[in-house]
Write a protein that holds these residues in place. Structure first.
Motif, short mmCIF file in Angstrom:
data_model
loop_
_atom_site.label_atom_id
_atom_site.label_comp_id
_atom_site.label_asym_id
_atom_site.label_seq_id
_atom_site.Cartn_x
_atom_site.Cartn_y
_atom_site.Cartn_z
N GLU A 56 0.87 -1.15 -0.05
CA GLU A 56 -0.15 -0.07 0.17
C GLU A 56 0.98 1.20 0.00
O GLU A 56 0.64 2.15 -0.66
CB GLU A 56 -1.08 -0.06 1.25
N ALA A 57 1.87 1.44 0.87
CA ALA A 57 2.89 2.46 0.86
C ALA A 57 3.60 2.56 -0.51
O ALA A 57 3.57 3.97 -0.88
CB ALA A 57 3.95 2.28 1.89
N LEU A 58 3.93 1.53 -1.13
CA LEU A 58 4.63 1.65 -2.46
C LEU A 58 3.55 2.12 -3.47
O LEU A 58 3.88 3.08 -4.41
CB LEU A 58 5.34 0.30 -2.92
N GLU A 59 2.35 1.69 -3.43
CA GLU A 59 1.41 1.94 -4.20
C GLU A 59 1.01 3.54 -3.99
O GLU A 59 1.00 4.18 -5.30
CB GLU A 59 -0.02 1.11 -4.02
N ARG A 60 0.89 4.03 -3.00
CA ARG A 60 0.58 5.44 -2.83
C ARG A 60 1.69 6.46 -3.51
O ARG A 60 1.41 7.38 -4.03
CB ARG A 60 0.64 5.81 -1.25
N GLN A 61 2.98 5.65 -3.63
CA GLN A 61 4.14 6.56 -4.41
C GLN A 61 4.09 6.17 -5.68
O GLN A 61 4.96 7.20 -6.57
CB GLN A 61 5.39 6.21 -3.70
N GLY A 62 3.36 5.52 -6.29
CA GLY A 62 3.28 5.21 -7.87
C GLY A 62 4.18 4.13 -8.21
O GLY A 62 4.35 4.19 -9.43
N ALA A 63 4.99 3.47 -7.13
CA ALA A 63 5.91 2.62 -7.61
C ALA A 63 5.17 1.35 -8.30
O ALA A 63 6.20 0.83 -9.24
CB ALA A 63 6.60 1.97 -6.35
N LEU A 64 4.29 1.00 -8.06
CA LEU A 64 3.55 -0.17 -8.59
C LEU A 64 3.19 -0.03 -9.96
O LEU A 64 3.14 -0.71 -11.24
CB LEU A 64 2.54 -0.95 -8.05
#
Length: 98
Positions: A56-64
């Motif tokens: 979730e934290a990575l997704e919030r940063q657009g990493a995924l």
């Protein structure tokens, strides 16, 4: 002696700031730092399984959304009394299971 400690502290802070800036440039601005507990897994490969909170934290940063391979530096905690890795340990890099 007090002044020497302050100079060393400021040097460490500047080194950490530069390291973080370099890391940010290398990772397109995505940063994730957490202390996670290992747990057994049925996986037989060398990939990490991250908890939902990490994803979730990575997704919030657009990493995924970027579609690039996620790799992480993994290390054991440091010994706060010596600021060094625990005896006989080190670090490595790992990919994330999909």
């Amino acid at each position: 002696e007090e002044q020497e400690r302050e100079v060393v502290r400021l040097q460490h802070a500047e080194e950490e700031r530069l390291r973080a800036e370099q890391e940010k440039m290398m990772n397109d601005g995505v940063q994730y730092r957490a202390r996670l507990r290992p747990y057994p897994s049925a996986r037989t490969d060398d990939k990490l399984e991250l908890p939902p909170s990490a994803l979730e934290a990575l997704e919030r940063q657009g990493a995924l959304e970027r579609g690039c391979l996620l790799t992480f530096a993994v290390e054991l905690p440091r010994d706060s009394s010596t600021d060094s890795m625990l005896a006989g340990t080190g670090g490595t890099h790992a990919g994330v299971a999909e």
